[in-house]
Design a protein around this motif. Structure first.
Motif, PDB file in Angstrom:
ATOM      1  N   LYS A  36       0.852  -1.198   0.000  1.00  0.00           N
ATOM      2  CA  LYS A  36       0.000   0.000   0.000  1.00  0.00           C
ATOM      3  C   LYS A  36       0.878   1.235   0.000  1.00  0.00           C
ATOM      4  N   HIS A  37       0.575   2.180  -0.890  1.00  0.00           N
ATOM      5  CA  HIS A  37       1.376   3.413  -0.935  1.00  0.00           C
ATOM      6  C   HIS A  37       1.183   4.212   0.348  1.00  0.00           C
ATOM      7  N   ASP A  61       0.797   7.201   0.881  1.00  0.00           N
ATOM      8  CA  ASP A  61      -0.204   8.276   0.789  1.00  0.00           C
ATOM      9  C   ASP A  61      -1.576   7.756   0.365  1.00  0.00           C
ATOM     10  N   ASN A  62      -1.776   6.453   0.516  1.00  0.00           N
ATOM     11  CA  ASN A  62      -3.123   5.898   0.307  1.00  0.00           C
ATOM     12  C   ASN A  62      -3.366   4.786   1.333  1.00  0.00           C
ATOM     13  N   ARG A  63      -3.261   5.165   2.605  1.00  0.00           N
ATOM     14  CA  ARG A  63      -3.534   4.249   3.712  1.00  0.00           C
ATOM     15  C   ARG A  63      -4.639   4.848   4.566  1.00  0.00           C
ATOM     16  N   LYS A  73      -3.346   2.560  -6.246  1.00  0.00           N
ATOM     17  CA  LYS A  73      -4.124   1.465  -5.652  1.00  0.00           C
ATOM     18  C   LYS A  73      -3.198   0.449  -4.989  1.00  0.00           C
ATOM     19  N   ASN A 118      -4.034   8.563   5.686  1.00  0.00           N
ATOM     20  CA  ASN A 118      -3.647   9.574   4.700  1.00  0.00           C
ATOM     21  C   ASN A 118      -4.060   9.073   3.328  1.00  0.00           C
ATOM     22  N   LYS A 119      -5.054   9.739   2.745  1.00  0.00           N
ATOM     23  CA  LYS A 119      -5.534   9.290   1.437  1.00  0.00           C
ATOM     24  C   LYS A 119      -5.357  10.394   0.398  1.00  0.00           C
ATOM     25  N   SER A 120      -4.151  10.966   0.381  1.00  0.00           N
ATOM     26  CA  SER A 120      -3.925  12.063  -0.565  1.00  0.00           C
ATOM     27  C   SER A 120      -3.611  11.552  -1.973  1.00  0.00           C
ATOM     28  N   ARG A 121      -3.346  10.239  -2.129  1.00  0.00           N
ATOM     29  CA  ARG A 121      -3.041   9.689  -3.470  1.00  0.00           C
ATOM     30  C   ARG A 121      -3.898   8.445  -3.739  1.00  0.00           C
ATOM     31  N   THR A 122      -5.183   8.627  -3.797  1.00  0.00           N
ATOM     32  CA  THR A 122      -6.075   7.473  -3.996  1.00  0.00           C
ATOM     33  C   THR A 122      -5.911   6.856  -5.395  1.00  0.00           C
ATOM     34  N   ASP A 123      -5.195   7.561  -6.277  1.00  0.00           N
ATOM     35  CA  ASP A 123      -4.930   6.981  -7.604  1.00  0.00           C
ATOM     36  C   ASP A 123      -3.947   5.805  -7.509  1.00  0.00           C
TER      37      ASP A 123
END
Ligand SMILES: O=C(O)CCC(=O)C(=O)O
Ligand SMILES: [Fe+2]
Length: 235
Positions: free
Chosen positions: A175-176, A178-180, A190, A183-188
């Protein structure tokens, strides 16, 4: 004492991920996982029944930590780890991990480890000589490993972490950062999942562990044990 050695044969810069791995002649197929700052290769290193035979040898010879070394510190509190753990490596090498200082036991205590280490180093075209392996045993699908990055400062920043799986196949998830949950600043970006088969080698190359967390989630339908070995270069 730990000896210093030349770790990087090739110059590394985060923008030139492609220099770090060349496909080994002994590996039929390499599956590549690529995302922004995720640079991971996957291959079958040991076919059956060789993989099963190595698993049995490790089951026989491996002595896991107990007591304090079988605990982890999470947000300042000590908890028993939800699996068994031990480290082997060169004389004097240790690894600071989740509040613990893990001293490596000698490679020679478990002959199968030396065989697996050599196969991993050959698969990576002998670019790296690993001086440490962290071993985790998951008795069934209730044993697991939470989201983390292996980004400790003792790890040679230029070297990959080479992860060998034996026993029961298990899901492994990246999981990136910035998408946990928090912190969901990069939902692109996946999550990336892969089923780690017995005998497989997963090579996590820089800068993967700077940007991506990984975990081995609980799988209640898994009833059989698995052993994972992460070969590392400690500098
Ligand atoms: O068991 C696995 O595949 C994961 C092991 C891991 O992430 C680690 O040892 O740091
Ligand atoms: Fe890890």
């Amino acid at each position: 004492m730990a000896t210093k050695r030349k770790i990087c044969n090739l110059p590394f810069s985060c923008n030139k991920q492609e220099v770090l791995h060349q496909e080994s002649k002994s590996c039929q197929q390499v599956k590549t996982l690529r995302e922004e700052n995720l640079n991971v290769d996957y291959m079958i290193l040991f076919k059956r029944p060789k993989a099963d035979n190595l698993f049995q040898q490790l089951e026989k010879d491996m002595k896991y930590y107990d007591g304090d070394l079988a605990q982890v510190k999470v947000y300042g509190k000590w908890h028993p780890i939800p699996r068994k753990q031990v480290a082997y490596g060169d004389d004097g090498v240790y690894y600071k991990y989740s509040g613990n200082r893990l001293p490596a036991k000698p490679w020679s205590n478990v002959p199968a480890l030396l065989e697996i280490k050599k196969a991993v180093e050959d698969a990576l075209d002998k670019q790296y000589l690993f001086n440490f392996v962290l071993i985790n045993r998951y008795k069934d699908g209730s044993d697991h490993m939470g989201e983390h990055r292996d980004d400790e400062k003792e790890l040679a920043h230029c070297a990959p972490i080479a992860s060998v799986s034996l026993g029961q196949a298990r899901d492994f998830i990246f999981k990136h950062k910035d998408n946990r949950a928090k912190n969901k600043s990069r939902t692109d970006l996946k999550p990336v999942s892969i089923l780690l088969q017995p005998g497989s080698l997963l090579v996590m190359k820089p800068p993967t562990n700077t940007f991506w967390y990984h975990s081995l989630p609980i799988r209640k339908n898994v009833l059989l044990p698995r052993i994972n070995l992460t070969f590392r270069v400690i500098s």
